[in-house]
Design a protein around this motif. Structure first.
Motif, PDB file in Angstrom:
ATOM      1  N   TRP A  98       0.870  -1.173   0.000  1.00  0.00           N
ATOM      2  CA  TRP A  98       0.000   0.000   0.000  1.00  0.00           C
ATOM      3  C   TRP A  98       0.908   1.225   0.000  1.00  0.00           C
ATOM      4  O   TRP A  98       1.876   1.299   0.766  1.00  0.00           O
ATOM      5  CB  TRP A  98      -0.891   0.004   1.234  1.00  0.00           C
ATOM      6  CG  TRP A  98      -1.924  -1.073   1.243  1.00  0.00           C
ATOM      7  CD1 TRP A  98      -3.139  -1.061   0.623  1.00  0.00           C
ATOM      8  CD2 TRP A  98      -1.847  -2.340   1.934  1.00  0.00           C
ATOM      9  NE1 TRP A  98      -3.822  -2.234   0.867  1.00  0.00           N
ATOM     10  CE2 TRP A  98      -3.058  -3.034   1.671  1.00  0.00           C
ATOM     11  CE3 TRP A  98      -0.888  -2.954   2.734  1.00  0.00           C
ATOM     12  CZ2 TRP A  98      -3.320  -4.307   2.189  1.00  0.00           C
ATOM     13  CZ3 TRP A  98      -1.143  -4.223   3.253  1.00  0.00           C
ATOM     14  CH2 TRP A  98      -2.343  -4.885   2.973  1.00  0.00           C
ATOM     15  N   GLY A 102       0.541   4.440   0.918  1.00  0.00           N
ATOM     16  CA  GLY A 102       0.582   5.285   2.105  1.00  0.00           C
ATOM     17  C   GLY A 102       1.141   6.676   1.817  1.00  0.00           C
ATOM     18  O   GLY A 102       0.813   7.306   0.818  1.00  0.00           O
ATOM     19  N   ARG A 103       2.038   7.150   2.706  1.00  0.00           N
ATOM     20  CA  ARG A 103       2.609   8.495   2.567  1.00  0.00           C
ATOM     21  C   ARG A 103       3.529   8.623   1.356  1.00  0.00           C
ATOM     22  O   ARG A 103       3.849   9.733   0.926  1.00  0.00           O
ATOM     23  CB  ARG A 103       3.401   8.859   3.834  1.00  0.00           C
ATOM     24  CG  ARG A 103       2.560   9.021   5.089  1.00  0.00           C
ATOM     25  CD  ARG A 103       3.414   9.513   6.256  1.00  0.00           C
ATOM     26  NE  ARG A 103       4.511   8.593   6.558  1.00  0.00           N
ATOM     27  CZ  ARG A 103       5.789   8.805   6.265  1.00  0.00           C
ATOM     28  NH1 ARG A 103       6.149   9.912   5.621  1.00  0.00           N
ATOM     29  NH2 ARG A 103       6.721   7.931   6.600  1.00  0.00           N
ATOM     30  N   ASP A 112      -6.990   4.520   1.166  1.00  0.00           N
ATOM     31  CA  ASP A 112      -6.011   3.479   1.521  1.00  0.00           C
ATOM     32  C   ASP A 112      -5.903   2.389   0.466  1.00  0.00           C
ATOM     33  O   ASP A 112      -5.276   1.351   0.704  1.00  0.00           O
ATOM     34  CB  ASP A 112      -6.362   2.856   2.876  1.00  0.00           C
ATOM     35  CG  ASP A 112      -7.754   2.211   2.876  1.00  0.00           C
ATOM     36  OD1 ASP A 112      -8.531   2.481   1.930  1.00  0.00           O
ATOM     37  OD2 ASP A 112      -8.064   1.459   3.816  1.00  0.00           O
ATOM     38  N   THR A 172       3.397   0.488   3.223  1.00  0.00           N
ATOM     39  CA  THR A 172       3.040  -0.652   4.065  1.00  0.00           C
ATOM     40  C   THR A 172       3.038  -1.899   3.198  1.00  0.00           C
ATOM     41  O   THR A 172       2.140  -2.077   2.359  1.00  0.00           O
ATOM     42  CB  THR A 172       1.644  -0.469   4.693  1.00  0.00           C
ATOM     43  OG1 THR A 172       1.629   0.739   5.464  1.00  0.00           O
ATOM     44  CG2 THR A 172       1.306  -1.651   5.583  1.00  0.00           C
TER      45      THR A 172
END
Length: 270
Positions: A135, A137-138, A156, A184
């Motif tokens: 994933w 993410g940021r 997400d 992630t």
């Protein structure tokens, strides 16, 4: 407006980035005609192509040339006969150093002589398969502000693959490892090849009957027409210099695989 102010105004207009929006009628593989919307944003150095498929799936592809990021956003409506309601948005980030599209500044100079013409791509680029491993993410914001905005609705459900993280150059003031720490990863067993034939240990969502079980979802998208290169013609014999005389158009399909914790998180079972 006095002469000096007028000249200043004209200079201002000429200095502004030239953006372009094209509406293209395109024939898909089934012979149906759909409309593509292509936008070249010179100031952001991005190109966005979007269209609505006949099955209700909305596809929007953004290429950020400066940051070498391609973002494919797919909005999938639920199928009532399967008890699915609402819609789901997913987004895939991939490295785009060798982007198929022509650059935004070249795209912004294109003009349509016959807007109503139904277009068919000149070259079939075949399939490009991507298996996501994490994933985003940021990392989406770190990689490309434009791509992060493009994928914001997916929340997400923004995916990428670790192999691409090593290909993106670190931004000023950050280290390469910052990307990896911002994502992630999928669970280690999600893509492990435990089977004799090398296939993943987790089955495909299309074969999973239990909606609470984890599985591997996949989505297929075809972009039927896009400007993939520039054409050059030779000048008159006495000159001999080549000049830009058109564009080359291509067709490409994409197949994305990604992990979901529950089968009911995969609205695409094809």
């Amino acid at each position: 407006m006095d002469k000096l102010a007028f000249i200043t105004f004209i200079i201002y207009l000429l200095a502004q980035p030239t953006n372009l929006q094209l509406l293209i009628n395109v024939k898909n593989q089934g012979g149906d005609v759909i409309q593509e919307n292509i936008t070249a944003n010179v100031s952001e150095d991005t190109i966005t192509l979007e269209f609505l498929r006949l099955d209700g799936v909305h596809v929007s592809q953004l290429v950020d040339f400066t940051n070498e990021v391609e973002a494919m956003r797919i909005v999938i409506p639920g199928e009532e006969e399967l008890g699915q309601t609402g819609h789901q948005t997913v987004c895939f980030l991939t490295h785009a150093a060798q982007a198929d599209f022509i650059a935004p500044d070249a795209m912004a100079k294109l003009r349509q002589k016959n807007p109503g013409t139904v277009r068919v791509a000149e070259e079939d680029k075949g399939w490009r398969q991507t298996t996501a491993t994490a994933w985003a993410g940021r990392a989406a914001r770190l990689l490309s502000a434009a791509a992060a905005r493009h994928c914001a609705a997916a929340r997400d459900r923004v995916y990428l693959r670790a192999a691409d993280l090593a290909r993106w150059a670190p931004r000023p003031g950050m280290e390469q490892s910052s990307y990896s720490s911002a994502v992630t990863p999928f669970p280690p067993h999600a893509l492990a090849s435990d089977n004799v034939d090398g296939s993943p240990a987790i089955g495909a969502c299309v074969a999973e009957a239990d909606t609470t079980k984890e599985c591997l979802c996949h989505i297929e998208v075809c972009v039927n027409w896009y400007p993939c290169g520039l054409k050059y013609c030779k000048g008159k014999p006495q000159g001999g210099l080549s000049y830009r005389c058109g564009i080359k158009t291509c067709h490409r399909c994409y197949r994305y695989h990604y992990y979901v914790r529950r089968r009911d998180a995969c609205l695409s079972y094809t």
